[in-house]
Design a protein around this motif. Structure first.
Motif, mmCIF file in Angstrom:
data_model
loop_
_atom_site.group_PDB
_atom_site.id
_atom_site.type_symbol
_atom_site.label_atom_id
_atom_site.label_comp_id
_atom_site.label_asym_id
_atom_site.label_seq_id
_atom_site.Cartn_x
_atom_site.Cartn_y
_atom_site.Cartn_z
ATOM 1 N N ASP A 9 0.818 -1.233 0.137
ATOM 2 C CA ASP A 9 0.168 -0.048 -0.039
ATOM 3 C C ASP A 9 1.004 1.264 -0.178
ATOM 4 O O ASP A 9 2.108 1.029 -0.005
ATOM 5 N N ASP A 10 0.255 2.467 -0.041
ATOM 6 C CA ASP A 10 1.184 3.601 0.155
ATOM 7 C C ASP A 10 2.103 3.759 1.068
ATOM 8 O O ASP A 10 3.190 4.233 0.981
ATOM 9 N N ARG A 11 1.551 3.424 2.442
ATOM 10 C CA ARG A 11 2.353 3.483 3.485
ATOM 11 C C ARG A 11 3.635 2.582 3.243
ATOM 12 O O ARG A 11 4.872 3.004 3.728
ATOM 13 N N LEU A 12 3.524 1.405 2.986
ATOM 14 C CA LEU A 12 4.766 0.419 2.848
ATOM 15 C C LEU A 12 5.628 0.725 1.661
ATOM 16 O O LEU A 12 6.730 0.851 1.669
ATOM 17 N N THR A 13 4.858 1.226 0.734
ATOM 18 C CA THR A 13 5.841 1.829 -0.552
ATOM 19 C C THR A 13 6.639 3.026 -0.184
ATOM 20 O O THR A 13 7.837 3.151 -0.451
ATOM 21 N N ALA A 14 6.286 3.872 0.591
ATOM 22 C CA ALA A 14 6.860 5.176 1.199
ATOM 23 C C ALA A 14 8.084 4.497 2.215
ATOM 24 O O ALA A 14 9.007 5.026 1.935
ATOM 25 N N PHE A 15 7.835 3.490 2.953
ATOM 26 C CA PHE A 15 8.847 3.017 3.678
ATOM 27 C C PHE A 15 10.003 2.500 2.839
ATOM 28 O O PHE A 15 11.124 2.735 2.974
#
Length: 181
Positions: A9-15
């Motif tokens: 998701d966007d949160r994991l991609t940002a990580f």
């Protein structure tokens, strides 16, 4: 503690995008399991279930040999800063070589740097997070430029000769496909 997801998701991609380093794990049906650290802005998340990473010339070519035999791959990131987190992406991947029809489109994500030998195109079938409570804190200083300087010194013909000498088989003797037609 550990949580599983069908996709990024966007949160994991940002990580992932915040990390300076990741690890790749691969194995053929028999022989050694290989785990390698990677860096140098060599990874792109191109969708919730797809990651590309650029494989530059190195002392071995284990991942290519493993994928030719058994196309499974695991990528892992660890947070070395305030947020304790380990992220793994599991899936299958294929090695795309400079001779392949889709090479130009895929390597364009990085500008086709000297020494690029494969792009790995990974399809993710499972994402897992777990605590990073035992991962130490570490500060990032800078990327190394040693590999880029080495490639510049070798030049295209020297790199090709190096591939011929060091990158045609794995440590277990499996073919890497680097010169296959």
């Amino acid at each position: 503690m550990a949580k599983q997801f069908p996709a990024l998701d966007d949160r994991l991609t940002a990580f992932i995008e915040e990390q300076h380093m990741f690890f790749v794990g691969s194995a053929a049906a028999t022989g050694r399991v290989n785990i390698s650290p990677k860096g140098m802005d060599s990874l792109r998340v191109v969708g919730p279930n797809r990651i590309l990473w650029l494989n530059l010339t190195g002392s071995g070519n284990e991942t290519a040999a493993h994928l030719a035999d058994t196309n499974r791959m695991t990528l892992m990131w660890c947070s070395y800063t305030t947020r304790p987190l380990i992220l793994r992406c599991y899936g299958t991947a294929r090695a795309v070589h400079p001779r392949d029809a889709d090479w130009d489109d895929l390597v364009a994500h990085w500008g086709d740097p000297l020494g690029a030998r494969q792009v790995y195109d990974m399809q993710i079938d499972l994402v897992q997070t777990s605590c990073g409570y035992a991962v130490p804190f570490m500060d990032f200083s800078r990327d190394r430029d040693t590999l880029a300087k080495w490639a510049d010194d070798k030049g295209p013909e020297g790199i090709h000769a190096y591939w011929d000498e060091k990158n045609t088989t794995s440590i277990d003797g499996l073919p890497t496909g680097i010169f296959d037609e």
